[in-house]
Write a protein that holds these residues in place. Structure first.
Motif, PDB file in Angstrom:
ATOM      1  N   ASP A 177       1.670  -2.977  43.643  1.00 19.59           N
ATOM      2  CA  ASP A 177       0.573  -3.621  44.356  1.00 19.59           C
ATOM      3  C   ASP A 177       1.035  -4.358  45.604  1.00 19.59           C
ATOM      4  O   ASP A 177       0.362  -4.385  46.621  1.00 19.59           O
ATOM      5  N   TYR A 178       2.225  -4.980  45.509  1.00 19.30           N
ATOM      6  CA  TYR A 178       2.639  -5.841  46.616  1.00 19.30           C
ATOM      7  C   TYR A 178       3.875  -5.291  47.317  1.00 19.30           C
ATOM      8  O   TYR A 178       4.722  -6.040  47.768  1.00 19.30           O
ATOM      9  N   VAL A 179       4.002  -3.980  47.390  1.00 18.40           N
ATOM     10  CA  VAL A 179       5.244  -3.421  47.897  1.00 18.40           C
ATOM     11  C   VAL A 179       5.417  -3.712  49.389  1.00 18.40           C
ATOM     12  O   VAL A 179       6.538  -3.976  49.849  1.00 18.40           O
ATOM     13  N   VAL A 180       4.325  -3.734  50.167  1.00 17.36           N
ATOM     14  CA  VAL A 180       4.463  -3.954  51.610  1.00 17.36           C
ATOM     15  C   VAL A 180       4.931  -5.382  51.913  1.00 17.36           C
ATOM     16  O   VAL A 180       5.935  -5.569  52.606  1.00 17.36           O
ATOM     17  N   PRO A 181       4.249  -6.406  51.365  1.00 19.96           N
ATOM     18  CA  PRO A 181       4.760  -7.758  51.622  1.00 19.96           C
ATOM     19  C   PRO A 181       6.187  -7.948  51.119  1.00 19.96           C
ATOM     20  O   PRO A 181       6.999  -8.625  51.762  1.00 19.96           O
ATOM     21  N   PHE A 182       6.492  -7.290  49.998  1.00 24.28           N
ATOM     22  CA  PHE A 182       7.840  -7.401  49.431  1.00 24.28           C
ATOM     23  C   PHE A 182       8.877  -6.853  50.404  1.00 24.28           C
ATOM     24  O   PHE A 182       9.889  -7.495  50.689  1.00 24.28           O
ATOM     25  N   GLU A 183       8.585  -5.671  50.954  1.00 24.73           N
ATOM     26  CA  GLU A 183       9.537  -5.068  51.889  1.00 24.73           C
ATOM     27  C   GLU A 183       9.648  -5.894  53.167  1.00 24.73           C
ATOM     28  O   GLU A 183      10.729  -6.064  53.728  1.00 24.73           O
TER      29      GLU A 183
ATOM     30  N   ILE B   5       9.724 -10.262  33.312  1.00 26.52           N
ATOM     31  CA  ILE B   5      10.390  -9.557  34.402  1.00 26.52           C
ATOM     32  C   ILE B   5       9.874  -8.137  34.576  1.00 26.52           C
ATOM     33  O   ILE B   5       9.721  -7.656  35.692  1.00 26.52           O
ATOM     34  N   LYS B   6       9.519  -7.479  33.484  1.00 26.11           N
ATOM     35  CA  LYS B   6       9.074  -6.096  33.557  1.00 26.11           C
ATOM     36  C   LYS B   6       7.757  -5.997  34.333  1.00 26.11           C
ATOM     37  O   LYS B   6       7.629  -5.218  35.282  1.00 26.11           O
ATOM     38  N   ASN B   7       6.786  -6.851  33.913  1.00 24.79           N
ATOM     39  CA  ASN B   7       5.489  -6.812  34.571  1.00 24.79           C
ATOM     40  C   ASN B   7       5.597  -7.259  36.018  1.00 24.79           C
ATOM     41  O   ASN B   7       4.976  -6.690  36.906  1.00 24.79           O
ATOM     42  N   LEU B   8       6.418  -8.275  36.236  1.00 22.35           N
ATOM     43  CA  LEU B   8       6.576  -8.788  37.594  1.00 22.35           C
ATOM     44  C   LEU B   8       7.133  -7.694  38.498  1.00 22.35           C
ATOM     45  O   LEU B   8       6.656  -7.479  39.615  1.00 22.35           O
ATOM     46  N   GLY B   9       8.151  -6.977  38.012  1.00 23.33           N
ATOM     47  CA  GLY B   9       8.751  -5.906  38.804  1.00 23.33           C
ATOM     48  C   GLY B   9       7.737  -4.821  39.121  1.00 23.33           C
ATOM     49  O   GLY B   9       7.638  -4.353  40.254  1.00 23.33           O
ATOM     50  N   LYS B  10       6.947  -4.458  38.108  1.00 22.46           N
ATOM     51  CA  LYS B  10       5.943  -3.407  38.327  1.00 22.46           C
ATOM     52  C   LYS B  10       4.940  -3.828  39.387  1.00 22.46           C
ATOM     53  O   LYS B  10       4.614  -3.061  40.295  1.00 22.46           O
ATOM     54  N   VAL B  11       4.462  -5.067  39.274  1.00 25.35           N
ATOM     55  CA  VAL B  11       3.465  -5.546  40.235  1.00 25.35           C
ATOM     56  C   VAL B  11       4.072  -5.600  41.633  1.00 25.35           C
ATOM     57  O   VAL B  11       3.464  -5.192  42.616  1.00 25.35           O
ATOM     58  N   LEU B  12       5.313  -6.082  41.709  1.00 26.45           N
ATOM     59  CA  LEU B  12       5.953  -6.232  43.019  1.00 26.45           C
ATOM     60  C   LEU B  12       6.141  -4.879  43.699  1.00 26.45           C
ATOM     61  O   LEU B  12       5.991  -4.764  44.911  1.00 26.45           O
TER      62      LEU B  12
END
Lengths: 357, 172
Positions: free
Chosen positions: B140-146, B130-137
């Motif tokens: 690196d992938y903040v725009v698609p996430f939002e 969960i830690k690594n996933l959260g960091k990556v999200l």
């Protein structure tokens, strides 16, 4: 010696632990039924069960034997396979949560450090949450497969109630997780133990009182306990989702409720009340003088005392507060608890940012 | 065989068997329950791949919430094999054909891509935690996430509006 690349002793140790914890929860659940009757009796100024054995202590055994020897009836028009799977699922989901609860620190047996937790997964809190969300299937499948309209209504009620209260429960936990920064139950307990006053000042209840209240209310709803026991509201639905059940299958449904109570009390104690932390006592210095095993057992006793208190709270509330109406239940869940939990989350986030924790 | 291999084959067989039972069950409630079994098998695969967060979220969201709603609707509508309208023969053949061609395309697309799949395994073994996933999200992938969160928000608003509309017409 190894079995499939797993250390044999680890395998045996976990097997023993699982067996022990399951037996323990079953015995506790058995005596919770007795305690419930005694508490009810005290609150209603009666005597309660006092015939079987001294103080009626053999009453749960007598009840269990009665349920085992009753005739088992499977309704003709029911879905037979699902009718049997229903109570099994209810029982299974009730027991599953115990795997991630740290029942104590580690004890030393023949030079091996044995952790009193079956699995310290790093998603412990989410695992609890997942099992809770699966708990609805026992009720739904049982209610539907009985092919009885009262059972079906009760099943639908139970399902919508559990789904609704899961949301507020999750939101109240998010605030807690912001504070702890970890999903592992063991880490959460250890963080609380490191607080001042021998751990007491580290308890999450002091930092998340609102979150605790919301969580507790949701736990009552998830366990189908009064004031939220609408799936088995006997004056509206006869008996609710277990209307058609008889013999031990009925027993399993009733028993699952008590196991759920026990396990959720353990979860509440672990998350908000320091788990196996003994308040006002520094465990590490005590372990140095008294030995680790004794302190571990004392820690377990402390956790158990907290659990017993919450079990008592469950009963106290049941015999004091009347049942909600269904629209009141939904109003409370969706219009009060969820906004409250959201506000709690926001305030927690702001305070954490403020203090730069 | 190592324990990972045994688990992999067991979970794969379970997932395939469950998926087949979803299609072949006559009773829609059984189909839903088999689908839950499939979700469990897939979550098991996630755990084998060390993606515990994904595994548990898959269970909470799909098995714990969406399937409950499915079951809800099916139970309330009380669908039986007798009352359910049977599709015509042509429709069934068309469905089999389109499903078969989809499988063909998937097989063709994945056939030569073993290099990419192994690349995923070697990239970072702990990416699923969960830690690594959260960091990556969130980096690196903040725009698609939002963007996906906006999509969810619009879906929620839409659902509320649909629900409200129903209410106001019945009351007036």
């Amino acid at each position: 010696m190894e079995i499939l690349q797993i250390d044999l002793f680890l395998f045996l140790e976990k097997l023993l632990l699982i067996g022990g914890i399951i037996t323990f929860s079953l015995v506790i659940a058995m005596y919770t039924t007795y305690a419930e009757r005694k508490v009810a009796a005290v609150i209603q100024d009666r005597l309660g069960p006092n015939r079987a054995g001294p103080f009626g202590l053999a009453q749960p055994l007598a009840d269990g034997l009665k349920l085992f020897f009753k005739e088992e009836i499977i309704p003709l028009t029911s879905n037979k396979v699902l009718f049997i799977i229903g109570p099994a699922l209810a029982m299974m989901t009730a027991m599953l949560t115990s795997a991630v609860i740290p029942w104590g620190s580690s004890i030393n047996v023949f030079g091996r450090d044995v952790s009193l937790q079956i699995a310290d997964v790093n998603i412990g809190v989410l695992y609890v949450f997942g099992v809770v969300s699966l708990g609805v299937y026992g009720i739904m499948i049982g209610g539907w497969s009985s092919n009885n309209k009262f059972s079906l209504i009760a099943a639908v009620r139970g399902a919508s109630q559990i789904i609704s209260y899961e949301l507020a429960m999750g939101l109240s936990l998010i605030a807690l997780l912001m504070l702890t920064g970890s999903l592992s139950m063991k880490t959460i307990v250890e963080q609380q133990m490191s607080g001042g006053w021998g751990g007491f000042l580290g308890w999450n209840i002091l930092y998340q009182p609102l979150g605790f209240l919301i969580f507790l209310i949701c736990v009552f709803a998830e366990c189908n306990r009064t004031p939220f026991d609408l799936p088995e509201a006997e004056n509206e639905l006869n008996f609710g989702y277990h209307q058609e059940y008889s013999s031990m299958k009925l027993g399993f449904y009733l028993f699952a409720e008590y196991i759920n109570m026990f396990i959720s009390s353990a979860v509440v104690s672990t998350l908000f009340f320091g788990g196996y932390d003994i308040p006002f006592v520094n465990e590490t210095t005590l372990a140095a003088s008294w030995g680790g095993n004794i302190v571990a057992v004392m820690g377990f006793a402390a956790l158990f005392a907290k659990i017993v208190f919450f079990l008592f709270l469950f009963m106290w509330v049941r015999w004091t507060i009347p049942r909600f109406r269904y629209d009141q239940l939904m109003d409370l869940g969706w219009k009060k608890l969820i906004p409250l939990a959201l506000a709690n989350m926001l305030i927690t986030a702001i305070v954490i940012l403020w203090l730069n924790k | 065989m190592t324990i990972i291999e045994i688990l992999f084959w067991f979970l794969s067989a379970l997932a395939l068997f469950g998926a087949l039972m979803v299609v072949f069950s006559k009773n829609p409630v059984h189909s839903v329950l088999w689908l839950i079994v499939v979700f469990f098998a897939i979550s098991g695969h996630y755990i084998v791949l060390n993606a515990q967060f994904l595994a548990i979220v898959n269970l909470i969201v799909y098995a714990g919430a969406i399937m409950v709603l499915f079951l809800f609707v099916i139970m309330l509508m009380n669908m039986n094999t007798e009352s359910e309208p049977q599709k015509s023969k042509w429709l069934r053949m068309a469905a089999a054909l389109s499903g078969g061609s989809l499988m063909l395309i998937l097989v063709a697309a994945l056939k030569d891509n073993t290099s990419k799949v192994t690349g995923m395994f070697t990239a970072e073994a702990n990416i699923g935690l969960i830690k690594n996933l959260g960091k990556v999200l969130f980096t690196d992938y903040v725009v698609p996430f939002e963007i996906s969160s906006v999509l969810f928000l619009s879906a929620i608003v839409g659902a509320v509006i649909l629900g409200k509309k129903e209410n106001s017409t019945t009351h007036s």
